[in-house]
Scaffold this motif. Structure first.
Motif, PDB file in Angstrom:
ATOM      1  N   LEU A  68       0.828  -1.205   0.000  1.00 58.98           N
ATOM      2  CA  LEU A  68       0.000   0.000   0.000  1.00 58.98           C
ATOM      3  C   LEU A  68       0.862   1.254   0.000  1.00 58.98           C
ATOM      4  CD1 LEU A  68      -2.774  -1.020   2.575  1.00 58.98           C
ATOM      5  CD2 LEU A  68      -2.977  -0.858   0.085  1.00 58.98           C
ATOM      6  N   ARG A  69       2.118   1.114   0.441  1.00 58.20           N
ATOM      7  CA  ARG A  69       3.009   2.275   0.537  1.00 58.20           C
ATOM      8  C   ARG A  69       3.838   2.487  -0.717  1.00 58.20           C
ATOM      9  NH1 ARG A  69       3.308   0.375   6.012  1.00 58.20           N
ATOM     10  NH2 ARG A  69       5.090  -0.982   5.538  1.00 58.20           N
ATOM     11  N   ARG A  70       4.088   1.422  -1.479  1.00 62.78           N
ATOM     12  CA  ARG A  70       5.004   1.560  -2.621  1.00 62.78           C
ATOM     13  C   ARG A  70       4.839   0.376  -3.561  1.00 62.78           C
ATOM     14  NH1 ARG A  70       9.536  -1.728  -2.258  1.00 62.78           N
ATOM     15  NH2 ARG A  70       9.755  -2.891  -0.299  1.00 62.78           N
ATOM     16  N   PRO A  71       5.381   0.473  -4.788  1.00 67.04           N
ATOM     17  CA  PRO A  71       5.345  -0.672  -5.717  1.00 67.04           C
ATOM     18  C   PRO A  71       6.161  -1.838  -5.170  1.00 67.04           C
ATOM     19  CG  PRO A  71       5.842   1.364  -6.870  1.00 67.04           C
ATOM     20  CD  PRO A  71       5.951   1.681  -5.415  1.00 67.04           C
ATOM     21  N   LEU A  72       5.602  -3.019  -5.206  1.00 65.96           N
ATOM     22  CA  LEU A  72       6.282  -4.217  -4.692  1.00 65.96           C
ATOM     23  C   LEU A  72       5.635  -5.445  -5.297  1.00 65.96           C
ATOM     24  CD1 LEU A  72       8.278  -5.551  -2.640  1.00 65.96           C
ATOM     25  CD2 LEU A  72       6.375  -5.533  -1.003  1.00 65.96           C
ATOM     26  N   LEU A  73       6.452  -6.354  -5.820  1.00 68.89           N
ATOM     27  CA  LEU A  73       5.953  -7.643  -6.295  1.00 68.89           C
ATOM     28  C   LEU A  73       6.091  -8.678  -5.192  1.00 68.89           C
ATOM     29  CD1 LEU A  73       7.419  -7.910  -9.924  1.00 68.89           C
ATOM     30  CD2 LEU A  73       5.134  -7.170  -9.225  1.00 68.89           C
ATOM     31  N   VAL A  74       5.043  -9.464  -4.999  1.00 66.72           N
ATOM     32  CA  VAL A  74       5.037 -10.508  -3.977  1.00 66.72           C
ATOM     33  C   VAL A  74       4.775 -11.849  -4.648  1.00 66.72           C
ATOM     34  CG1 VAL A  74       3.897 -11.406  -1.914  1.00 66.72           C
ATOM     35  CG2 VAL A  74       4.281  -8.940  -2.159  1.00 66.72           C
ATOM     36  N   GLY A  75       5.663 -12.810  -4.424  1.00 68.29           N
ATOM     37  CA  GLY A  75       5.489 -14.145  -4.974  1.00 68.29           C
ATOM     38  C   GLY A  75       5.495 -15.198  -3.890  1.00 68.29           C
ATOM     39  N   VAL A  76       4.746 -16.271  -4.092  1.00 66.53           N
ATOM     40  CA  VAL A  76       4.716 -17.399  -3.165  1.00 66.53           C
ATOM     41  C   VAL A  76       5.163 -18.648  -3.921  1.00 66.53           C
ATOM     42  CG1 VAL A  76       3.313 -18.835  -1.649  1.00 66.53           C
ATOM     43  CG2 VAL A  76       2.883 -16.369  -1.780  1.00 66.53           C
ATOM     44  N   THR A  77       6.164 -19.322  -3.394  1.00 66.30           N
ATOM     45  CA  THR A  77       6.679 -20.550  -3.993  1.00 66.30           C
ATOM     46  C   THR A  77       6.675 -21.649  -2.940  1.00 66.30           C
ATOM     47  OG1 THR A  77       9.003 -20.145  -3.412  1.00 66.30           O
ATOM     48  CG2 THR A  77       8.191 -19.129  -5.436  1.00 66.30           C
ATOM     49  N   GLY A  78       7.087 -22.842  -3.333  1.00 62.32           N
ATOM     50  CA  GLY A  78       7.225 -23.934  -2.378  1.00 62.32           C
ATOM     51  C   GLY A  78       5.977 -24.758  -2.214  1.00 62.32           C
ATOM     52  N   CYS A  79       5.933 -25.503  -1.096  1.00 65.56           N
ATOM     53  CA  CYS A  79       4.899 -26.518  -0.917  1.00 65.56           C
ATOM     54  C   CYS A  79       3.500 -25.927  -0.761  1.00 65.56           C
ATOM     55  CB  CYS A  79       5.250 -27.396   0.283  1.00 65.56           C
ATOM     56  SG  CYS A  79       6.673 -28.483  -0.021  1.00 65.56           S
ATOM     57  N   LEU A  80       3.366 -24.794  -0.063  1.00 61.67           N
ATOM     58  CA  LEU A  80       2.041 -24.185   0.059  1.00 61.67           C
ATOM     59  C   LEU A  80       1.526 -23.734  -1.296  1.00 61.67           C
ATOM     60  CD1 LEU A  80      -0.239 -23.262   1.907  1.00 61.67           C
ATOM     61  CD2 LEU A  80       0.962 -21.072   2.182  1.00 61.67           C
ATOM     62  N   ALA A  81       2.427 -23.214  -2.142  1.00 64.39           N
ATOM     63  CA  ALA A  81       2.029 -22.807  -3.492  1.00 64.39           C
ATOM     64  C   ALA A  81       1.541 -24.001  -4.296  1.00 64.39           C
ATOM     65  CB  ALA A  81       3.199 -22.128  -4.194  1.00 64.39           C
ATOM     66  N   GLN A  82       2.259 -25.124  -4.204  1.00 66.84           N
ATOM     67  CA  GLN A  82       1.875 -26.323  -4.941  1.00 66.84           C
ATOM     68  C   GLN A  82       0.549 -26.874  -4.431  1.00 66.84           C
ATOM     69  OE1 GLN A  82       3.936 -27.517  -7.528  1.00 66.84           O
ATOM     70  NE2 GLN A  82       2.147 -28.739  -8.063  1.00 66.84           N
ATOM     71  N   GLN A  83       0.315 -26.734  -3.149  1.00 64.40           N
ATOM     72  CA  GLN A  83      -0.889 -27.282  -2.538  1.00 64.40           C
ATOM     73  C   GLN A  83      -2.114 -26.416  -2.801  1.00 64.40           C
ATOM     74  OE1 GLN A  83      -0.763 -28.867   1.629  1.00 64.40           O
ATOM     75  NE2 GLN A  83      -2.163 -27.192   2.016  1.00 64.40           N
ATOM     76  N   GLU A  84      -1.991 -25.096  -2.605  1.00 63.26           N
ATOM     77  CA  GLU A  84      -3.151 -24.207  -2.681  1.00 63.26           C
ATOM     78  C   GLU A  84      -3.418 -23.674  -4.085  1.00 63.26           C
ATOM     79  OE1 GLU A  84      -5.254 -23.651  -0.288  1.00 63.26           O
ATOM     80  OE2 GLU A  84      -4.158 -24.857   1.184  1.00 63.26           O
ATOM     81  N   LYS A  85      -2.388 -23.574  -4.900  1.00 67.05           N
ATOM     82  CA  LYS A  85      -2.505 -23.093  -6.279  1.00 67.05           C
ATOM     83  C   LYS A  85      -3.271 -21.762  -6.345  1.00 67.05           C
ATOM     84  CE  LYS A  85      -2.084 -27.690  -8.372  1.00 67.05           C
ATOM     85  NZ  LYS A  85      -1.760 -28.440  -7.144  1.00 67.05           N
ATOM     86  N   GLU A  86      -4.303 -21.690  -7.196  1.00 64.28           N
ATOM     87  CA  GLU A  86      -5.056 -20.434  -7.379  1.00 64.28           C
ATOM     88  C   GLU A  86      -5.727 -19.964  -6.094  1.00 64.28           C
ATOM     89  OE1 GLU A  86      -5.351 -23.084  -9.251  1.00 64.28           O
ATOM     90  OE2 GLU A  86      -4.981 -22.541 -11.364  1.00 64.28           O
ATOM     91  N   GLY A  87      -5.961 -20.878  -5.164  1.00 66.94           N
ATOM     92  CA  GLY A  87      -6.605 -20.502  -3.912  1.00 66.94           C
ATOM     93  C   GLY A  87      -5.834 -19.453  -3.136  1.00 66.94           C
ATOM     94  N   LEU A  88      -4.514 -19.391  -3.351  1.00 65.68           N
ATOM     95  CA  LEU A  88      -3.719 -18.378  -2.677  1.00 65.68           C
ATOM     96  C   LEU A  88      -4.151 -16.979  -3.068  1.00 65.68           C
ATOM     97  CD1 LEU A  88      -0.157 -19.966  -2.836  1.00 65.68           C
ATOM     98  CD2 LEU A  88      -1.317 -19.220  -0.754  1.00 65.68           C
TER      99      LEU A  88
END
Length: 434
Positions: A68-88
């Motif tokens: 909310l304060r500045r431009p920033l890209l956020v990525g999620v990798t690893g096992c939670l990403a593989q498990q939740e997929k689009e749900g994240l």
């Protein structure tokens, strides 16, 4: 552009983060000093227990405020990403991209798409050759030990475990590739490696795991080899013999048992009985006395009775593990254990865990005290004295050492030094230079 990678979970995740860092460095990215300095923040996640997942979502909440304060890209990798997929994306819309465990080499593409303004960038596809990641790309942490993945995935089907879902079936690296990587690491200055796999001793990359250990041990300049994590059903007489006879294989074995009750082990689908587990420990014969032996316990698995738990305590007394890692059962999405009735009160689970851990502290203290007076090699793991004036080191038995070096003395980071153990507590040894 600067990046920051935050890592949760096992050594495999630690090494995956080294791979992610290397991929970004090849694209010209630089490491950031902290979140406030980063253009891209990647959360490399674990989902084996609910607590680890909650920590990730807490961090995502903090990153939402940062975005909310500045431009920033956020990525999620690893096992939670593989498990939740689009749900994240639904739960945390501040996420810009999601990447699964098998898509590591797609990271530069995903970051570029997110930078170009595409929303909800995702790749959780299966890349069967992801275990063949070029090792020279990894950007190694400045540690005394190097991590080397030899196998990805797991073919077992424990009812509580998400690993077969998040990491896929077993894929084995060719043994010649593993040896070549270790040789390169030694040339870089590493003297110790840890071979990694979700089920490391099921390795079949052109030889058995025991044979791989012997071949890695032939690398000139290598001093210690460690490995994690082993499954009892793949612990062979050949492996036990190598463990106790090859001087380069560190005298430490982590062999998870999970429960001392056969009934619980059946519900866990662990594929062995306690008698079979003890039989495999017996393969070590007299060599058991020179090893540090650790294990994992899950307390409060669905249907665990007081008698089942007492069987676990009895196993603890019988084996007298030097260390153990114990946790309350954590229900995980998509696992068969969710179908089992879990009616044990949370307080009872906590009480059982406290009893087990209290007894383990006593056993670990006794194990550590047996080392007092001995002179052993230990690897220096700090680059200077830490708070308290001591240096950090670790023995071949994987015991932490608080080392008194003397006023103004410098110790060689990553090298072995002979230390004399002077005192012991449940969590570390005290020592001086021999």
């Amino acid at each position: 552009m600067k990046y920051l990678i935050e890592t949760w979970g096992c050594q495999m995740n630690d090494h995956d983060s080294e791979k992610l860092a290397g991929l970004l460095a090849k694209e010209g990215f630089e490491a950031a000093a902290g979140v406030g300095d980063a253009d891209v923040v990647i959360l490399n996640t674990c989902s084996i227990r609910e607590k680890a997942v909650n920590k990730v979502y807490s961090e995502l909440g903090r990153l939402r405020e940062e975005k909310l304060r500045r431009p920033l890209l956020v990525g999620v990798t690893g096992c939670l990403a593989q498990q939740e997929k689009e749900g994240l994306f639904r739960r945390a819309p501040q996420i810009d991209f999601v990447m699964g465990t098998m898509a590591i080499q797609q990271l530069p593409r995903l970051v570029e798409e997110a930078r170009a303004g595409r929303t909800r960038v995702i790749d959780t596809g299966e890349y069967p050759d992801n275990h063949l990641f070029p090792p020279e790309t990894a950007l190694r942490h400045s540690t005394a030990k190097a991590l080397v993945t030899i196998i990805e995935g797991c073919n077992h089907a424990c009812t509580y475990c998400v690993v077969p879902t998040t990491r896929g079936p077993e894929r084995h690296r060719p043994w010649k590739d593993v040896v070549a990587e270790v040789r390169d690491l030694v040339e870089m200055g590493y003297r110790e490696v840890e071979l990694l796999g979700q089920n490391v001793n099921s390795y079949m990359g052109g030889c058995t795991f025991a044979q791989l250990l012997d071949r890695v041990a032939e690398v000139d300049g290598l001093e210690w080899i460690r490995f994690t994590t082993s499954h009892p059903m793949n612990f062979t007489r050949e492996l036990a013999r190598t463990l106790v006879t090859n001087p380069k294989v560190a005298p430490f074995l982590h062999l998870p048992v999970q429960s001392g009750s056969d009934a619980v082990l059946r519900r866990m689908r662990r594929e062995y009985t306690i008698d079979q587990y003890l039989e495999r420990l017996g393969y070590l014969e007299a060599g058991r006395d020179r090893l540090c032996l650790s294990t994992d316990f899950i307390v409060g698995f669905p249907g665990e009775t007081e008698a089942d738990f007492e069987a676990t305590m009895a196993l603890l007394e019988r084996v007298r593990y030097d260390a153990s890692f114990s946790f309350i059962y954590s229900p995980r999405p998509g696992t068969p254990a969710l179908r089992l009735q879990d009616d044990l009160p949370a307080q009872e689970k906590s009480d059982r865990l406290a009893r087990l851990q209290a007894r383990q502290v006593e056993l670990t203290l006794a194990s550590n005290r047996r080392m007092v007076g001995r002179t052993v090699p230990a690897r220096v793991e700090s680059r200077g004295a830490v708070e308290g004036g001591h240096w950090l080191a670790r023995t071949g038995e994987w015991k932490n050492v608080h080392l008194a070096a003397g006023e103004g003395r410098r110790l060689p980071f990553g090298e072995l030094v002979n230390v004399r153990i002077t005192d012991a507590g449940p969590h570390f040894l005290k020592a001086e230079i021999a």
